[in-house]
Design an enzyme around this catalytic site. Structure first.
Site, PDB file in Angstrom:
ATOM      1  N   ASP A  11     110.524 153.148   9.798  1.00 13.69           N
ATOM      2  CA  ASP A  11     109.407 153.199  10.427  1.00 13.69           C
ATOM      3  C   ASP A  11     109.729 154.050  11.813  1.00 13.69           C
ATOM      4  OD1 ASP A  11     106.219 153.014  11.034  1.00 13.69           O
ATOM      5  OD2 ASP A  11     106.976 152.111  12.568  1.00 13.69           O
ATOM      6  N   SER A  12     108.739 154.635  12.673  1.00  9.73           N
ATOM      7  CA  SER A  12     109.102 154.889  14.038  1.00  9.73           C
ATOM      8  C   SER A  12     109.614 153.912  14.869  1.00  9.73           C
ATOM      9  CB  SER A  12     108.208 156.024  14.464  1.00  9.73           C
ATOM     10  OG  SER A  12     107.127 155.449  14.610  1.00  9.73           O
ATOM     11  N   CYS A  74     105.649 154.929   7.482  1.00 11.45           N
ATOM     12  CA  CYS A  74     105.160 155.506   8.546  1.00 11.45           C
ATOM     13  C   CYS A  74     104.130 156.685   8.282  1.00 11.45           C
ATOM     14  CB  CYS A  74     106.257 155.966   9.450  1.00 11.45           C
ATOM     15  SG  CYS A  74     105.781 156.985  11.033  1.00 11.45           S
ATOM     16  N   GLU A 159     101.838 147.628  20.773  1.00 12.61           N
ATOM     17  CA  GLU A 159     103.297 147.446  21.006  1.00 12.61           C
ATOM     18  C   GLU A 159     103.588 146.729  22.577  1.00 12.61           C
ATOM     19  OE1 GLU A 159     106.111 150.688  20.303  1.00 12.61           O
ATOM     20  OE2 GLU A 159     105.421 150.615  18.180  1.00 12.61           O
ATOM     21  N   CYS A 193      97.436 153.973   9.931  1.00  9.97           N
ATOM     22  CA  CYS A 193      98.583 153.683  10.842  1.00  9.97           C
ATOM     23  C   CYS A 193      99.283 152.167  10.625  1.00  9.97           C
ATOM     24  CB  CYS A 193      98.273 154.040  12.336  1.00  9.97           C
ATOM     25  SG  CYS A 193      99.721 153.481  13.654  1.00  9.97           S
ATOM     26  N   HIS A 195     100.495 150.265  12.581  1.00 10.35           N
ATOM     27  CA  HIS A 195     100.094 149.219  13.515  1.00 10.35           C
ATOM     28  C   HIS A 195      98.772 148.752  13.635  1.00 10.35           C
ATOM     29  CE1 HIS A 195     103.809 151.395  15.174  1.00 10.35           C
ATOM     30  NE2 HIS A 195     103.642 150.163  16.197  1.00 10.35           N
TER      31      HIS A 195
END
Length: 274
Positions: A11-12, A74, A159, A193, A195
């Site tokens: 993942d990024s 991702c 994040e 996504c 996240h």
């Protein structure tokens, strides 16, 4: 036996840990390596060429570690890099290796979830710009109408650990309102996504109760389990010691501080200089 390797999960940044968590829950016997390219995150606003370059570099690192199979956990990397890697690079690097993404497993089943045949996609700017979800969904469910909304502030909120704060409400409500304004018939929202599951409580707060909210972790885990059943030639090359290694291209200390939010338990990572 000596040639067996772990499953690579890429993942990024941190989001892929929500996918890894579900994969490990479903397939605990396997070994895994997780790499977060935090030093170059976020991928969402970056060009197709840049995302492809970064993703391929990380995929090659997994291969160098002996991973026969890599999961791009991702959406942006899956949307902007996966197809080129599969079609152009694997044959040159090692045709026995496999790289899979998170878009296809989701689009294969999403049409079975909706009743109205109206689906909303919430994702990063890169994922939405790629049109990967409408293109793939049309292949499996041509009668399903797809509406999209880019949510560029959602990843930074997560994040920076602001996703549970009152300040996040504005950005969540704004994008929910935008997607719902596109069609009152939407009955399914896909969090495209990795996240976004951390925002699930706030999303539910602003979404009508009759609408289903779909996260990708369990879908990808089930798809991987099915894939390994159908491809014993890949499964036999995977090591099964129940071990997980975590790597980040940025500060390991910072990664460890944030990662537990996504993975659900404390982890210890290693810094990787690419």
């Amino acid at each position: 036996m000596a040639n067996k390797g772990a499953i690579g999960v890429f993942d990024s940044g941190y989001g892929g840990l929500t996918v890894l968590k579900e994969i490990v829950n479903m397939l605990p016997a396997y070994d895994y390596l997780y790499l977060g390219d935090n030093a170059r995150a976020p991928y969402g606003p970056r060009s197709f060429a840049t995302v492809y370059e970064y993703t391929l570099e990380c995929v090659k690192w997994f291969f160098d570690q002996g991973c026969p199979l890599v999961i791009l956990a991702c959406n942006t990397a899956s949307a902007k890099a996966l197809r080129t890697i599969q079609q152009n690079d694997l044959e040159k690097i090692d045709p026995t290796k496999r790289v899979l993404g998170v878009i296809r497993p989701t689009t294969e089943i999403i049409g079975n979830i909706t009743t109205t045949k109206h689906i909303g996609i919430l994702g990063t700017a890169g994922t939405i710009q790629s049109n990967s979800y409408p293109i793939e969904i049309e292949k499996f469910y041509p009668d399903v109408k797809v509406y999209q909304e880019a949510c560029p502030m959602w990843v930074p909120l997560v994040e920076n650990n602001e996703h549970n704060m009152h300040g996040a409400d504005y950005f969540v409500k704004r994008h929910i309102d935008n997607i719902m304004d596109q069609s009152p018939q939407i009955d399914t929202l896909l969090l495209a996504c990795t996240h976004y599951p951390l925002l699930i409580d706030k999303i539910r707060h602003f979404v009508p109760s009759n609408i289903q909210i779909v996260s990708q972790g369990q879908i990808v885990a089930k798809s991987l389990a099915n894939y390994l059943e159908r491809h014993p030639e890949i499964d036999q090359n995977l090591s099964k010691n129940g071990q997980i290694g975590f790597f980040t291209t940025d500060s390991a200390e910072d990664f460890d501080d944030h990662a537990s939010i996504f993975f659900g338990k404390p982890i210890k990572s290693t810094h990787l200089a690419l």
